[in-house]
Write a protein that holds these residues in place. Structure first.
Motif, PDB file in Angstrom:
ATOM      1  N   LEU A  46       9.294  -4.833  -0.274  1.00  0.00           N
ATOM      2  CA  LEU A  46      10.477  -4.028  -0.567  1.00  0.00           C
ATOM      3  C   LEU A  46      10.153  -2.558  -0.479  1.00  0.00           C
ATOM      4  N   MET A  52      15.800  -2.181  -5.730  1.00  0.00           N
ATOM      5  CA  MET A  52      15.155  -3.276  -4.995  1.00  0.00           C
ATOM      6  C   MET A  52      14.173  -4.022  -5.897  1.00  0.00           C
ATOM      7  N   ALA A  56      14.413  -7.975  -6.798  1.00  0.00           N
ATOM      8  CA  ALA A  56      13.265  -8.853  -6.553  1.00  0.00           C
ATOM      9  C   ALA A  56      12.844  -9.582  -7.825  1.00  0.00           C
ATOM     10  N   GLN A  65       5.372  -8.514  -5.729  1.00  0.00           N
ATOM     11  CA  GLN A  65       6.107  -7.449  -5.054  1.00  0.00           C
ATOM     12  C   GLN A  65       5.127  -6.528  -4.339  1.00  0.00           C
TER      13      GLN A  65
END
Length: 100
Positions: A46, A52, A56, A65
């Motif tokens: 991301l 974001m 996520a 992530q």
């Protein structure tokens, strides 16, 4: 945009395209994907936007992530962004990669 790397760009690569930028709207749409499938996601790439990260975390709770800094590096190279953005981006990416 939600994609699957396994098909290597062929059929089955595109999982979903969600229109909109509102966090709750995107979460609502992505949550329509079966929970077991979303929990099977190992890694999610991301950008640096906090929205974001929230999407996520809520939609793919078990995924690692990884922050993609390409856009910020691109702007930095053209003198549009300050060095602080790039430096924090690089540090975030290195932490994400070295955790594995």
């Amino acid at each position: 945009m939600v994609t699957n790397k396994k098909p290597k760009g062929k059929k089955g690569s595109l999982v979903a395209i969600v229109a909109g930028i509102e966090t709750e709207q995107v979460i609502e749409q992505v949550s329509k994907i079966d929970l077991k499938k979303r929990q099977a996601v190992i890694e999610i790439t991301l950008d640096m936007a906090n929205s974001m990260k929230l999407i996520a975390k809520k939609c793919f709770p078990k995924a690692t992530q990884v922050t993609d800094c390409f856009t910020h590096s691109f702007y930095y190279n053209f003198g549009i962004r300050d060095t602080a953005s790039l430096n924090s981006c690089t540090k975030t990416s290195l932490r994400s990669v070295t955790r594995n």
